[in-house]
Design an enzyme around this catalytic site. Structure first.
Site, PDB file in Angstrom:
ATOM      1  CB  CYS A   2      -2.552   0.161   8.741  1.00 11.96           C
ATOM      2  SG  CYS A   2      -0.996   1.009   8.750  1.00 11.96           S
ATOM      3  CD  GLU A  37       8.088   0.630  11.030  1.00  9.33           C
ATOM      4  OE1 GLU A  37       8.935   0.222  10.228  1.00  9.33           O
ATOM      5  OE2 GLU A  37       6.880   0.648  10.784  1.00  9.33           O
ATOM      6  CD  GLU A  53       4.134   0.078  13.185  1.00  8.77           C
ATOM      7  OE1 GLU A  53       2.896   0.176  13.319  1.00  8.77           O
ATOM      8  OE2 GLU A  53       4.938   0.500  14.033  1.00  8.77           O
ATOM      9  CG  ASN A  55      -0.406  -0.032   2.505  1.00  9.88           C
ATOM     10  OD1 ASN A  55       0.747  -0.432   2.659  1.00  9.88           O
ATOM     11  ND2 ASN A  55      -1.148   0.391   3.505  1.00  9.88           N
TER      12      ASN A  55
HETATM   13  C1  UN1 Z   1       0.053   7.069   6.430  1.00  7.54           C
HETATM   14  O1  UN1 Z   1      -0.988   7.118   7.060  1.00  7.54           O
HETATM   15  O2  UN1 Z   1       0.356   7.952   5.609  1.00  7.54           O
HETATM   16  O3  UN1 Z   1       0.552   0.479   6.144  1.00  7.54           O
HETATM   17  C2  UN1 Z   1       1.046   5.992   6.632  1.00  7.54           C
HETATM   18  C3  UN1 Z   1       0.100   1.554   6.492  1.00  7.54           C
HETATM   19  C4  UN1 Z   1       0.844   2.331   7.539  1.00  7.54           C
HETATM   20  C5  UN1 Z   1       1.395   3.592   7.016  1.00  7.54           C
HETATM   21  C6  UN1 Z   1       0.411   4.693   6.991  1.00  7.54           C
HETATM   22  N1  UN1 Z   1       1.914   1.500   8.068  1.00  7.54           N
HETATM   23  O4  UN1 Z   1      -0.900   2.008   5.975  1.00  7.54           O
END
Ligand code: UN1
Length: 501
Positions: A299, A477, A265, A169
Site C-alpha cells: 500500500c 500502528e 490501514e 501482502n
Molecule cells: C512497507 O512499505 O514495507 O499493506 C510496509 C501494506 C502496508 C505495509 C507496507 N500496510 O502494504
C-alpha cells in the site's frame, strides 16, 4: 457437542518444498481443530501447486474463538508484563531460528522473491522484540495535582479482546505488528488472516504457542472475508485492527462505529517527487524499488513519479532501462527480481487498469514481454507516461508493478499534483535542497515521508500510518504509539489528605 472434529495435535505445517499440501485448522482455546478443508491456497508462481488445504470458519467458530479469548484475557493480563515480554522474546527467537523455512513458505504462498520474504521475516522478528521490550517501558505518567496533597496519575489497561484482520501482502510482518503489541499490553486476540496466506498464519500461531503463549490468548480462525465480518460483529470483541482494502475497511468502520475501537490501514497512491537538483540515479533506484518491489503489491508503493522537466528525459531513459532488466520468475529461484501477482483476479485487475490507462491516452514506455512464465500470475512491470491529470488512472490504486510518470515545472505544481489524491499514506522526495525538504515535510499530505529513499518500508520502532482515506479512524500502528490502540487510558486523581501533616 461440537460439530467439528477436534484434535489437540497441531496440524502438519506447510513446508517450503513439500509437494503435498498442508492441512490447516483453526486454533481455538489452545486446540487445533481440523474440520473439513473446503478451501485451498496455491503458489502464485505455479498455480497448479496447492500449498495448503484449510476450513472455512463461520459465525459459530468465530463465536467460540471470541469466547475463548474473553476467558483467557484476564489471566494473560494478570500474568504480568515481564511474563508477557518473555513470551514475545521467545517468539522472536523462534522466528529467527525458523527464518529460512518461514521465508520459503512466504515465497511459496504469497509469491514475493525470497530475499524480500527473508527481509519480511527479519522485520517480524524485530517487531516481536520491540514489543517484548515495551513490556518493560513506563505505561503511565505522574502529574502534580491541584494541591500538594494531590497527585494525578495516568494508568493503562488492556483493551480486552482484539480482532486482528490481516492481508496477504505482508503475511507475517503485518500480523506481527498487530498481534505483538496486542499481547504485550495484556489483550487476547482473535486473528483472521487473509485466505490467500493461511499457511504462513498457522506457522506464526504455532511459533507463539511454542514460545509459551497460554491457550486462548491467541485464537486463529481461517476462512473467507465473511469470517472477518463475523468477527467485527461478534459480541465480546472490544477492538478491530484491520489492514486491507478501502472498501472492506469502510464497512468495518461503519459496522463498528460507536460500539468498538477500530484501527484501519487502507489504500495508498503514493507519489515520488524528483526535483531537478536531485541525484537522478538515486531517484531512479528509489522509484524502481518503490514501484516494483513485491511486484507493487504494497500500500506504500510508488504509483506516481513526479519528475522535474529538466531531468525528465534522463530519468525516463534510466528508469525504463532498469525496469526492462528486471527478471520475472518464481521467487524461490535465485536471480528473480519480480515474482508473480498474488492471484488470477489480481492479475486481471491490473491488466484492466493498464488497458484503461492506455484508453485514457497513457503511453506505455515498457513493452509487453514474450517471456512471461505461463504457469503463474505474472505481469510485466509497466511505466506509463502522458496520462491526463484529471483522468481516472491517476486516482486509482493500481495494486501491481505499474508506475505513472508525470512531469512538472514548478514546486507548487508538484505539491498540488502529489496531493491530488484521496489517499495520504506515504511519499518520497528526491532533492539535495534543505528548504525543499522542509517544505515538503510540512505540505505533503502523507503520513510517511521518505527523503532520498523509496516510498516503501517501515521500521518497527516508529509510528506507521497515513492521512486522509489511507488510515483511521484510530491511532497509528507500530512504535510506542501502538499502545494507544491496544490500551485504555485512565486518569486517577489521588488525594493524600494526611501527606502534609
Ligand atoms: C512497507 O512499505 O514495507 O499493506 C510496509 C501494506 C502496508 C505495509 C507496507 N500496510 O502494504
Amino acid at each position: 457437542m461440537r460439530a467439528q472434529a477436534v484434535t489437540s495435535r497441531p496440524p502438519a505445517e506447510a513446508t517450503a518444498n513439500s509437494a503435498r499440501p498442508a492441512r490447516l485448522g483453526h486454533l481455538i482455546d489452545g486446540e487445533w481443530e481440523q474440520p473439513d478443508a473446503t478451501l485451498e491456497s496455491t503458489n502464485p508462481a505455479r498455480r497448479e501447486e496447492v500449498v495448503a488445504l484449510f476450513p472455512a470458519g463461520d459465525d459459530a467458530v468465530v463465536e467460540r474463538a471470541v469466547a475463548a479469548a474473553s476467558r483467557a484475557q484476564p489471566a494473560w493480563a494478570r500474568a504480568g508484563a515481564a511474563e508477557r515480554g518473555r513470551v514475545l522474546y521467545a517468539a522472536a527467537a523462534e522466528v529467527q531460528r525458523d527464518r529460512r523455512a518461514l521465508a520459503l513458505l512466504i515465497t511459496r504462498e504469497e509469491g514475493k522473491p525470497l530475499p524480500e520474504a527473508e527481509g519480511e521475516v527479519a522485520r517480524a522478528e524485530d517487531i516481536l522484540r520491540f514489543h517484548a521490550a515495551q513490556t518493560a517501558a513506563a505505561t503511565g505518567e505522574t502529574f502534580e495535582g491541584s494541591s500538594s496533597e494531590q497527585q494525578i496519575r495516568t494508568i493503562r489497561l488492556p483493551l480486552g479482546v482484539v480482532g486482528v484482520i490481516s492481508p496477504w501482502n505482508f503475511p507475517i510482518a503485518i500480523p506481527a505488528w498487530k498481534i505483538a503489541p496486542a499481547l504485550a499490553h495484556g489483550n487476547a486476540v482473535v486473528w483472521k488472516p487473509s485466505s490467500q496466506t493461511p499457511a504462513v498464519a498457522v506457522a506464526l500461531a504455532r511459533i507463539l504457542e511454542r514460545a509459551g503463549l497460554p491457550g486462548g490468548a491467541l485464537n486463529l480462525v481461517l476462512g473467507p472475508g465473511a469470517v472477518g465480518q463475523a468477527l467485527v460483529e461478534a459480541e465480546g470483541v472490544d477492538g478491530i485492527s484491520f489492514t486491507g482494502s478501502e472498501e472492506v475497511g469502510r464497512a468495518i468502520a461503519s459496522s463498528g462505529a460507536g460500539r468498538i475501537k477500530v484501527q484501519l490501514e487502507l489504500g495508498g497512491n503514493s507519489p515520488a517527487i524528483a526535483f531537478d537538483d536531485c541525484d537522478v540515479e538515486l531517484a531512479v533506484a528509489g522509484v524502481a524499488e518503490g514501484a516494483m518491489g513485491s511486484s507493487g503489491q504494497k500500500c506504500t508503493a510508488t504509483r506516481r513519479a513526479l519528475i522535474a522537466r529538466p531531468i525528465l528525459d534522463e530519468f525516463l531513459e534510466r528508469l525504463t532501462a532498469r525496469v526492462r532488466e528486471l527478471r520475472l520468475g518464481d521467487g524461490s529461484e535465485a536471480g528473480t527480481d519480480l515474482g508473480p501477482l498474488v492471484s488470477a483476479d489480481a492479475r486481471e485487475g491490473v491488466e484492466r487498469d493498464v488497458e484503461a490507462a492506455i484508453g485514457e491516452g497513457g503511453r506505455l514506455l515498457t513493452e509487453a514481454r514474450g517471456d512471461l512464465p505461463e504457469v503463474g500470475h505474472f505481469f510485466a512491470p509497466a511505466v506509463i507516461a502522458e496520462l491526463p491529470l484529471d483522468g481516472a488512472t491517476l486516482q486509482r490504486e493500481i495494486f501491481g508493478p505499474v508506475v505513472s510518470v508525470i512531469p512538472f515545472d514548478e514546486f507548487d505544481e508538484a505539491l498540488q499534483v502529489a496531493n491530488d489524491t484521496r489517499y495520504g499514506l506515504s511519499a518520497a522526495v528526491f532533492t539535495r535542497d534543505l528548504r525543499v525538504v522542509e517544505r515538503t515535510l510540512r505540505e505533503l499530505e502523507a503520513g510517511l515521508i521518505h527523503v532520498n529513499g523509496p516510498s516503501t518500508g517501515a521500521e518497527a520502532h516508529v509510528p506507521f500510518g497515513g492521512l486522509k482515506a489511507s488510515s483511521g479512524p484510530g491511532p497509528k500502528e507500530q512504535g510506542t504509539q501502538a499502545r494507544e490502540f491496544f490500551t485504555e487510558l485512565k486518569t486517577a486523581y489521588i488525594d493524600y489528605p494526611a501527606a502534609t501533616t
